[in-house]
Scaffold this active site. Structure first.
Site, PDB file in Angstrom:
ATOM      1  N   HIS A 123       0.838  -1.209   0.000  1.00 21.59           N
ATOM      2  CA  HIS A 123       0.000   0.000   0.000  1.00 21.59           C
ATOM      3  C   HIS A 123       0.870   1.254   0.000  1.00 21.59           C
ATOM      4  O   HIS A 123       1.899   1.311   0.688  1.00 21.59           O
ATOM      5  CB  HIS A 123      -0.889  -0.026   1.251  1.00 21.59           C
ATOM      6  CG  HIS A 123      -1.972   1.025   1.244  1.00 21.59           C
ATOM      7  ND1 HIS A 123      -1.898   2.169   1.995  1.00 21.59           N
ATOM      8  CD2 HIS A 123      -3.144   1.080   0.570  1.00 21.59           C
ATOM      9  CE1 HIS A 123      -2.992   2.887   1.799  1.00 21.59           C
ATOM     10  NE2 HIS A 123      -3.770   2.247   0.943  1.00 21.59           N
ATOM     11  N   SER A 324      -9.670 -15.013  -1.522  1.00 17.60           N
ATOM     12  CA  SER A 324      -9.699 -13.568  -1.735  1.00 17.60           C
ATOM     13  C   SER A 324     -11.016 -13.139  -2.372  1.00 17.60           C
ATOM     14  O   SER A 324     -11.548 -13.827  -3.250  1.00 17.60           O
ATOM     15  CB  SER A 324      -8.536 -13.146  -2.626  1.00 17.60           C
ATOM     16  OG  SER A 324      -8.706 -11.791  -3.006  1.00 17.60           O
TER      17      SER A 324
HETATM   18  C1  LIG Z   1      -3.218  -3.608   2.006  1.00 14.75           C
HETATM   19  C2  LIG Z   1      -3.629  -2.303   2.626  1.00 14.75           C
HETATM   20  N1  LIG Z   1      -2.929  -1.834   3.658  1.00 14.75           N
HETATM   21  C3  LIG Z   1      -3.260  -0.673   4.263  1.00 14.75           C
HETATM   22  C4  LIG Z   1      -4.321   0.067   3.837  1.00 14.75           C
HETATM   23  C5  LIG Z   1      -4.655   1.332   4.533  1.00 14.75           C
HETATM   24  O1  LIG Z   1      -5.725   1.104   5.377  1.00 14.75           O
HETATM   25  P1  LIG Z   1      -6.661   2.269   5.913  1.00 14.75           P
HETATM   26  O2  LIG Z   1      -7.375   2.820   4.713  1.00 14.75           O
HETATM   27  O3  LIG Z   1      -7.570   1.559   6.865  1.00 14.75           O
HETATM   28  O4  LIG Z   1      -5.803   3.278   6.573  1.00 14.75           O
HETATM   29  C6  LIG Z   1      -5.089  -0.387   2.757  1.00 14.75           C
HETATM   30  C7  LIG Z   1      -6.244   0.378   2.284  1.00 14.75           C
HETATM   31  O5  LIG Z   1      -6.871   0.104   1.330  1.00 14.75           O
HETATM   32  C8  LIG Z   1      -4.726  -1.601   2.139  1.00 14.75           C
HETATM   33  O6  LIG Z   1      -5.396  -2.071   1.092  1.00 14.75           O
END
Ligand SMILES: Cc1ncc(COP(=O)(O)O)c(C=O)c1O
Length: 375
Positions: A123, A324
């Site tokens: 992300h 998934s």
């Molecule tokens: C794999 C992954 N990690 C972290 C995040 C970030 O999460 P948040 O939007 O709850 O801050 C996302 C958001 O889509 C995600 O897909």
């Protein structure tokens, strides 16, 4: 109590916003935010300025809090992530990003000179967190299916064997729903005789899927994770972003101690924290129960599989990973992107089959996609 006296023009603006959101909700098929919940039993708690400031396991002077409920939520998540009995700590965060930041913070405190390894499919917020923390980091190649390239990881770790690694594992990547295999990562560390390492699992979406499937990929504390972040507003569902982070207690104790030294047991990243979020998570966990959660996840996985078949029958090259709810396909044509709320990246797009994504929505989406592909 002060009553609201909104002007009729402002009232109309709110009505307009409400109508817009009502219309958009059934178009959200591309982002993993469950829209199917009813928190009306909790509305009365919006009367209070409640706040869970500080550590949920310690007393606080601000007694208008919901920490008792927060602790129950954390206990449920500890069970679902197979955290070591009595040897974990955690708190309800403002979302997946804060949970990842906390996991990386704990890791950096343990290994100040450590290098963080994360894949290309990680992300976007993670690179920012690492920059904020000044943590050395190296991006690892991804495989075409979105998993970390384990050969590249092995080779890169081998070159830096003298530096403790902080492994950032994706437990469900944002675009492809790929799970980095913790067993493989642990085996590589063992092979290279690297004893000191921290593995953080970013289980934003799949952390609420894998506990409920028959054959989960290795992803949790029992598989070697040292900290895990899960979003609350994704699979579980909430109107306000929230999440949970858990970590092995021994790691967290080091942070708590270092801060006691300057006079406060301030173990969370944010000071003031939402006291409403733990109530929402608690309400979802209690109203659904473990069987309800299992059924919800099973339904999403089944519809995701049907979506793959339906799209393929229309000539669209759709696929998904085991366990998934993310269905990947070539980037849809413009009319589809305009009608539906879809998250594209380069040449791909995806449908994320969340609890509110019904068969009727999937069929309509597939029909629109097929029609837009006609010359
Ligand atoms: C794999 C992954 N990690 C972290 C995040 C970030 O999460 P948040 O939007 O709850 O801050 C996302 C958001 O889509 C995600 O897909």
């Amino acid at each position: 109590m002060t009553r609201s006296n909104l002007s009729s023009a402002d009232q109309q603006r709110l009505d307009g916003l409400y109508a817009r959101l009502l219309a958009l909700r059934p178009r959200n098929v591309g982002y993993p935010t469950n829209q199917d919940f009813d928190f009306s039993e909790l509305f009365r708690f919006l009367e209070f300025s409640i706040n869970n400031v500080g550590d949920p396991f310690h007393s606080t002077n601000y007694r208008l809090n919901t920490m008792e409920f927060e602790r129950e939520v954390l206990e449920d998540f500890a069970r679902l992530t197979r955290a070591p009995e009595g040897e974990w700590w955690g708190y309800v965060t403002g979302g997946g990003t804060e949970g990842n930041m906390y996991g990386l913070y704990v890791a950096r405190e343990l290994f100040p000179e450590g290098i963080c390894y994360f894949s290309e499919d990680t992300h976007y917020s993670v690179a920012k967190v690492l920059r904020l923390q000044h943590t050395r980091n190296i991006m690892i190649k991804s495989q075409a299916d979105g998993q970390m390239d384990y050969d590249d990881l092995r080779e890169t770790l081998r070159i830096h064997r003298d530096v403790p690694p902080i492994l950032f594992a994706n437990i469900g990547t944002t675009m492809k729903g790929a799970v980095d295999d913790l067993a493989k990562i642990r085996a590589i560390l063992d092979d290279l005789a690297i004893a000191n390492a921290h593995i953080h699992a970013d289980a934003a979406l799949s952390g609420m899927i894998l506990p409920f499937v028959e054959e989960p990929q290795p992803w949790c504390f029992a598989d070697g994770a040292d900290s895990i972040s899960i979003s609350g507003h994704k699979m579980l569902g909430a109107p306000i972003p929230c999440g949970v982070v858990l970590a092995r207690k021994t790691h967290v104790d080091r942070i708590a101690r270092s801060i006691e030294y300057i006079g406060a047991l301030d173990t969370t990243i944010a000071g003031s924290r939402s006291a409403f979020s733990p109530l929402m998570l608690w309400h979802r966990l209690r109203t659904l129960g473990e069987e309800g959660l299992r059924a919800m996840v099973r339904g999403c996985l089944e519809r995701a599989e049907i979506a793959v078949r339906l799209l393929r029958a229309c000539g669209i090259d759709a696929w998904r990973h085991e366990n998934s709810v993310t269905v990947i396909f070539p980037r849809p044509p413009k009319p589809v992107m305009e009608k539906w709320i879809i998250a594209p990246r380069k040449d791909i797009g995806h449908l994320i089959v969340m609890p509110h994504v019904t068969m009727a929505m999937i069929e309509e989406f597939a029909a629109d996609f097929a029609a837009a592909m006609q010359p």
